[in-house]
Scaffold this active site. Structure first.
Site, PDB file in Angstrom:
ATOM      1  NE  ARG A 134      -0.962  40.335  82.403  1.00 50.50           N
ATOM      2  CZ  ARG A 134       0.040  40.730  81.629  1.00 50.50           C
ATOM      3  NH1 ARG A 134       1.245  40.919  82.145  1.00 50.50           N
ATOM      4  NH2 ARG A 134      -0.130  40.948  80.355  1.00 50.50           N
ATOM      5  CG  HIS A 147       1.490  37.821  76.632  1.00 54.43           C
ATOM      6  ND1 HIS A 147       1.480  38.303  77.927  1.00 54.43           N
ATOM      7  CD2 HIS A 147       2.758  37.963  76.216  1.00 54.43           C
ATOM      8  CE1 HIS A 147       2.700  38.706  78.268  1.00 54.43           C
ATOM      9  NE2 HIS A 147       3.499  38.506  77.235  1.00 54.43           N
ATOM     10  CD  GLU A 176       5.087  44.331  77.133  1.00 48.66           C
ATOM     11  OE1 GLU A 176       5.764  43.836  76.224  1.00 48.66           O
ATOM     12  OE2 GLU A 176       5.533  44.532  78.273  1.00 48.66           O
ATOM     13  CG  ASN A 191       3.598  44.844  81.275  1.00 46.66           C
ATOM     14  OD1 ASN A 191       2.834  44.711  82.230  1.00 46.66           O
ATOM     15  ND2 ASN A 191       3.580  44.038  80.230  1.00 46.66           N
ATOM     16  CE1 TYR A 250      10.156  42.856  83.211  1.00 38.24           C
ATOM     17  CE2 TYR A 250       8.702  43.958  81.649  1.00 38.24           C
ATOM     18  CZ  TYR A 250       9.000  42.863  82.448  1.00 38.24           C
ATOM     19  OH  TYR A 250       8.158  41.786  82.497  1.00 38.24           O
ATOM     20  CD  GLU A 300       4.777  41.411  81.450  1.00 37.64           C
ATOM     21  OE1 GLU A 300       5.948  41.680  81.093  1.00 37.64           O
ATOM     22  OE2 GLU A 300       3.922  40.944  80.687  1.00 37.64           O
TER      23      GLU A 300
HETATM   24  C1  FCB Z   1       7.577  41.865  78.410  1.00 37.12           C
HETATM   25  C2  FCB Z   1       6.656  40.739  77.992  1.00 37.12           C
HETATM   26  C3  FCB Z   1       6.828  39.468  78.779  1.00 37.12           C
HETATM   27  C4  FCB Z   1       8.272  39.203  79.125  1.00 37.12           C
HETATM   28  C5  FCB Z   1       8.940  40.427  79.694  1.00 37.12           C
HETATM   29  C6  FCB Z   1      10.370  40.237  80.090  1.00 37.12           C
HETATM   30  O1  FCB Z   1       7.768  42.716  77.329  1.00 37.12           O
HETATM   31  O2  FCB Z   1       5.313  41.132  78.122  1.00 37.12           O
HETATM   32  O3  FCB Z   1       6.231  38.420  78.055  1.00 37.12           O
HETATM   33  O4  FCB Z   1       8.933  38.690  78.035  1.00 37.12           O
HETATM   34  O5  FCB Z   1       8.862  41.490  78.786  1.00 37.12           O
END
Ligand code: FCB
Length: 455
Positions: A80, A124, A169, A300, A302, A360
């Site tokens: 990607r 992006h 995002e 995405n 985290y 992500e």
């Molecule tokens: C996300 C982004 C990516 C990267 C990660 C850690 O928000 O899409 O580009 O910076 O965080």
């Protein structure tokens, strides 16, 4: 289930890695490329924590062939990456820069020859500065320019690329870029941020049918960022803050994309707070456009957020990641795999996208080479391990999760944090630009080979 029993993924599950143009390419002025808002932003003093830029970054623009070979050596099935709009259209619209298109065309051919499926993000974050100068995302004509750009790219690459993501995002683009001003273009204005959300979603809706025409048989989606949110206590005031944060981060994007229009509680909140007078930037037909059918939702993930009535929405960084006793990564983000499990279930049961990809997921730790030349990034390895287990449990619940992209292939320019945060499976030595797979990469390689987590 015992830790040692293999966790086997569905047969067709797609294993990938992700990057983005500004974070890795460098060559900011080469091959006829125009200036982007990130070039402008990083060159302004005081914007980036370590005062660096993406001028060179990982120099992927010159090293793409070696990077493909690296991915192949790690068994990566899909890559990607994003396309830098100002490489294709230096002024944002108008004349195609053929050298820019050729770069991506060669990259796509190289990937296909290596047996790696290209998964392309059209935006992006690196808007052509020329469009920013005319008003950027807060104005509607930028959405029209995006649709023309998406049309142009997919007319050239749509024969070979069959997986397209319109935006990465929108929340981050709109709010970190236009409300907090921590990202390019560095604006701090709620009204501009909310108009931006609408124009991003609208441009997505316009692009989807164009992509389908230009890229027969392709699958098209959008990637959203999720920070699953919980109220700190059962106090009704905490619940109300939770409602607002979830609306701000998630429902404001999900609801219109899935045909439910903007959430009315959030419209009221924004009007009550004086951020907007009304929704007059939404023209007749826009909501139908935004609800264009898509083939997948990109996720995405985290970390999570816990909010309380003390939360201050103007200081998201201070309020959304309050401490639990769990481990935190070097970004200060809590490690919370359960959040991915909950999120995938929620998205499936509430919105029913035909399929989902984790586009992500990853962790920032700065573990580097030690005496033996290896990089024992055990905390990253265990982050991937626990999150993949969470994803697997969601699949067992019936969530149609079709693949997983680790963020990121290699250490790179982490936006406002510069090179201080390392998310890579592969270590990058920023003096020599040499790449060295970390232990997490070698572990991921085996997971892909076995299509399973073994131990
Ligand atoms: C996300 C982004 C990516 C990267 C990660 C850690 O928000 O899409 O580009 O910076 O965080």
């Amino acid at each position: 289930m015992s830790q040692n029993q293999p966790i086997i993924f569905p047969k067709e599950f797609l294993w990938g890695v992700a990057t983005s143009s500004y974070q890795i390419e460098g060559a900011w002025q080469e091959g006829g490329k125009g200036e982007s808002i990130w070039d402008r932003f990083t060159h302004a003093p005081g914007t980036i924590e370590d005062n660096t830029t993406g001028d060179i970054a990982c120099d992927h623009y010159h090293r793409w062939q070696a990077d493909i070979a690296l991915m192949k050596s790690l068994n990566i099935q899909s890559y990607r990456f994003s396309i830098a709009w100002p490489r294709i259209l230096p002024q944002g619209r108008g004349q195609l820069n053929q050298a820019g298109m050729d770069f991506y065309s060669r990259l796509v051919d190289g990937l296909l020859e290596a047996g790696i499926t290209p998964f392309v993000t059209l935006y992006h974050w690196d808007l052509p500065q020329a469009l920013q100068d005319k008003g950027g995302w807060p104005i509607r004509s930028t959405a029209e320019a995006f649709a023309s750009y998406a049309d142009l790219v997919t007319r050239h690459l749509g024969d070979r690329v069959k997986n397209w993501i319109t935006h990465n995002e929108p929340w981050v683009i709109a709010f970190l870029g236009h409300q907090f001003g921590e990202h390019a273009p560095g604006i701090k204005d709620w009204n501009a941020a909310l108009r931006t959300t609408h124009h991003l979603l609208l441009s997505h809706g316009w692009a989807v049918p164009l992509i389908r025409v230009n890229s027969p048989g392709a699958e098209v989606g959008i990637t959203l960022n999720f920070t699953p949110t919980e109220p700190a206590t059962t106090d009704p005031n905490d619940f109300n803050v939770y409602r607002h944060f979830d609306g701000y981060f998630h429902r404001w994007f999900l609801d219109p994309l899935y045909g439910r229009r903007y959430p009315s509680d959030m419209i009221s909140d924004y009007i009550d707070r004086g951020y907007i007078d009304d929704m007059s930037f939404t023209l007749p037909g826009d909501m139908q456009t935004i609800a264009a059918r898509t083939d997948f939702l990109g996720v995405n993930y985290y970390t999570r957020a816990i909010v309380s009535a003390a939360s201050n929405p103007d200081k998201v960084d201070e309020v959304i990641y309050p401490g639990s006793d769990n481990e935190h990564t070097e970004m200060g983000w809590e490690v919370y795999p359960e959040g991915l499990y909950n999120l995938l279930n929620r998205l499936h049961f509430e919105y029913r996208p035909p399929k989902l990809y984790v586009t992500e997921n990853g962790a920032s730790y700065s573990d580097g080479p030690n005496g033996d030349g290896r990089i024992h990034d055990m905390r990253r390895l265990s982050y991937f391990n626990s999150h993949l287990r969470a994803a697997h449990r969601a699949i067992q619940n019936g969530v149609p999760l079709a693949g997983y992209f680790a963020w990121s292939l290699m250490d790179n320019f982490e936006w406002a944090k510069g090179y201080l945060q390392r998310f890579g499976l592969v270590w990058v030595d920023y003096d020599t630009l040499e790449r060295t797979p970390k232990d997490s990469a070698l572990w991921f390689k085996d997971v892909i080979k076995e299509n399973a987590i073994v131990g």
